[in-house]
Write an enzyme that holds these catalytic residues in place. Structure first.
Site, PDB file in Angstrom:
ATOM      1  N   GLY A 145       1.432  -2.722  -6.164  1.00  0.00           N
ATOM      2  CA  GLY A 145       1.306  -1.415  -5.526  1.00  0.00           C
ATOM      3  C   GLY A 145      -0.065  -0.816  -5.798  1.00  0.00           C
ATOM      4  O   GLY A 145      -1.068  -1.162  -5.166  1.00  0.00           O
ATOM      5  N   GLY A 146      -0.136   0.052  -6.784  1.00  0.00           N
ATOM      6  CA  GLY A 146      -1.351   0.818  -7.086  1.00  0.00           C
ATOM      7  C   GLY A 146      -2.621  -0.016  -7.148  1.00  0.00           C
ATOM      8  O   GLY A 146      -3.656   0.359  -6.584  1.00  0.00           O
TER       9      GLY A 146
ATOM     10  N   GLU B 290      11.992   2.007  -3.599  1.00  0.00           N
ATOM     11  CA  GLU B 290      11.764   3.355  -3.058  1.00  0.00           C
ATOM     12  C   GLU B 290      12.602   3.571  -1.790  1.00  0.00           C
ATOM     13  O   GLU B 290      13.083   4.679  -1.539  1.00  0.00           O
ATOM     14  CB  GLU B 290      10.256   3.572  -2.799  1.00  0.00           C
TER      15      GLU B 290
ATOM     16  N   SER C  13       3.579  -2.469 -11.890  1.00  0.00           N
ATOM     17  CA  SER C  13       2.373  -2.226 -12.688  1.00  0.00           C
ATOM     18  C   SER C  13       1.551  -3.490 -12.967  1.00  0.00           C
ATOM     19  O   SER C  13       0.979  -3.643 -14.055  1.00  0.00           O
ATOM     20  CB  SER C  13       2.717  -1.499 -13.989  1.00  0.00           C
TER      21      SER C  13
ATOM     22  N   TRP D 146       0.810  -1.228   0.000  1.00  0.00           N
ATOM     23  CA  TRP D 146       0.000   0.000   0.000  1.00  0.00           C
ATOM     24  C   TRP D 146       0.838   1.271   0.000  1.00  0.00           C
ATOM     25  O   TRP D 146       0.309   2.364  -0.180  1.00  0.00           O
ATOM     26  CB  TRP D 146      -0.936   0.003   1.215  1.00  0.00           C
ATOM     27  N   LYS D 147       2.124   1.156   0.281  1.00  0.00           N
ATOM     28  CA  LYS D 147       2.988   2.347   0.363  1.00  0.00           C
ATOM     29  C   LYS D 147       2.363   3.354   1.344  1.00  0.00           C
ATOM     30  O   LYS D 147       1.773   2.928   2.337  1.00  0.00           O
ATOM     31  CB  LYS D 147       3.210   2.945  -1.033  1.00  0.00           C
TER      32      LYS D 147
ATOM     33  N   HIS E 164      12.776  -2.410  -0.744  1.00  0.00           N
ATOM     34  CA  HIS E 164      11.983  -1.888  -1.866  1.00  0.00           C
ATOM     35  C   HIS E 164      12.785  -0.786  -2.566  1.00  0.00           C
ATOM     36  O   HIS E 164      13.524  -0.044  -1.913  1.00  0.00           O
ATOM     37  CB  HIS E 164      10.644  -1.332  -1.356  1.00  0.00           C
TER      38      HIS E 164
ATOM     39  N   GLU F 133      11.364  -6.630  -9.043  1.00  0.00           N
ATOM     40  CA  GLU F 133      10.633  -5.442  -9.482  1.00  0.00           C
ATOM     41  C   GLU F 133      11.541  -4.535 -10.304  1.00  0.00           C
ATOM     42  O   GLU F 133      12.325  -3.754  -9.733  1.00  0.00           O
ATOM     43  CB  GLU F 133      10.124  -4.657  -8.263  1.00  0.00           C
TER      44      GLU F 133
ATOM     45  N   GLY G 239       4.844   1.686 -10.879  1.00  0.00           N
ATOM     46  CA  GLY G 239       3.968   2.862 -10.871  1.00  0.00           C
ATOM     47  C   GLY G 239       3.946   3.607 -12.192  1.00  0.00           C
ATOM     48  O   GLY G 239       3.453   4.727 -12.263  1.00  0.00           O
TER      49      GLY G 239
HETATM   50  P1  PGA Z   1       3.017  -0.713  -8.735  1.00  0.00           P
HETATM   51  O1  PGA Z   1       4.058  -0.852  -7.509  1.00  0.00           O
HETATM   52  O2  PGA Z   1       2.213  -1.987  -8.776  1.00  0.00           O
HETATM   53  O3  PGA Z   1       2.190   0.484  -8.403  1.00  0.00           O
HETATM   54  O4  PGA Z   1       3.846  -0.543  -9.965  1.00  0.00           O
HETATM   55  C1  PGA Z   1       4.688  -2.072  -7.229  1.00  0.00           C
HETATM   56  C2  PGA Z   1       5.614  -1.924  -6.055  1.00  0.00           C
HETATM   57  O5  PGA Z   1       6.253  -0.864  -5.920  1.00  0.00           O
HETATM   58  O6  PGA Z   1       5.747  -2.848  -5.224  1.00  0.00           O
END
Ligand code: PGA
Length: 247
Positions: free
Chosen positions: A232-233, A95, A211, A10-11, A93, A165, A171
């Site tokens: 993620g999203g 990020e 994605s 969920w970030k 991750h 990833e 994203g």
């Molecule tokens: P995303 O993110 O599905 O929004 O691309 C994946 C993630 O960062 O784990």
């Protein structure tokens, strides 16, 4: 046979009320799924989610620190996560690596501490667009996997989940294609095989992330080496996430 694992990352989204509402619905909708389902929520929602007494959905965090306790302002320990009902924790991750400057050495310390505390790490690896263009994808993910897993014992490796990833696919709406992702994941499995033996490597689950949506999940889950997804999203809405889990 490896049990597929689909985890939502969920970030920095959802307050406690929103988190509870969605996970309550999700838990009902996926109750009979053969897939292992995990929600990695922000720290602030974890105890409320745990208090729901979930049936199918397991809980994870998105980060932790490696020390047991002490003067580490803003950090959360592995035992604190255990205490609020987490079974998984995302580590490394992209990020965290890019924005918060985490390196492989730090991530490795976190992996070892998570395992010691009986949490299952979801270790993220992946290349940047520049690295992909330079043909360095495999070198990068092999190095991140090797360094991330340094010091992990043969008894512990089955508890580790690796998430491949590609950073350029996170994203952005861009995805790797199934064949490419399968090939990179095969080289991650070979790396685990070199470290722990091929029998154990066959038991480790490796996810694709970047994605992932209901419309492309089948392309990935149809690949022999891909054991699930880190989403993620598309994990933020019940409909989308259920669509992915019921691929
Ligand atoms: P995303 O993110 O599905 O929004 O691309 C994946 C993630 O960062 O784990």
């Amino acid at each position: 046979m490896r049990t597929p694992i689909i985890a939502g990352n969920w970030k920095m989204h959802k307050n406690v009320g929103e988190a509870v509402e969605m996970v309550r619905m999700l838990d009902e909708r996926v109750a009979d799924s053969p897939v292992e389902v995990v929600i990695c929520a922000p720290f602030t929602s974890l105890s409320a989610l745990s208090a729901l007494g979930l049936g199918k959905v397991k809980l994870g965090a998105q980060n932790m620190f490696y020390a047991d306790q002490g003067a580490y302002t803003g950090e959360i320990s592995a035992s604190m996560l255990e205490d609020v009902g987490c079974e998984y924790v995302i580590l490394g991750h992209s990020e965290r690596r890019e924005i918060f400057k985490e390196d492989d050495e730090l991530i490795n310390k976190k992996v070892l501490k998570a395992l010691e505390a009986n949490l299952k790490p979801i270790l993220c690896v992946g290349e940047t667009l520049a690295q992909r263009k330079a043909g360095e994808t495999e070198t990068v993910v092999v190095a991140q996997t090797t360094q991330g897993l340094a010091g992990v014992s043969a008894d512990q490796i089955e508890k580790v989940v690796v998430a491949y990833e590609p950073i350029w696919a996170i994203g952005t709406g861009e995805t790797s294609n199934g064949d490419d992702a399968n090939q990179v994941i095969a080289s991650i499995r070979q790396t685990i095989g070199k470290l722990f033996g091929s029998e154990l490597a066959e038991k480790v689950r490796i996810q694709y992330g970047g994605s992932v949506k209901p419309s492309n999940i089948n392309e990935f889950m149809g690949q022999p080496e891909i054991d699930g997804a880190l989403v993620g999203g598309a994990s933020l809405k019940v409909e989308d996430f259920v669509g992915i889990i019921k691929y």
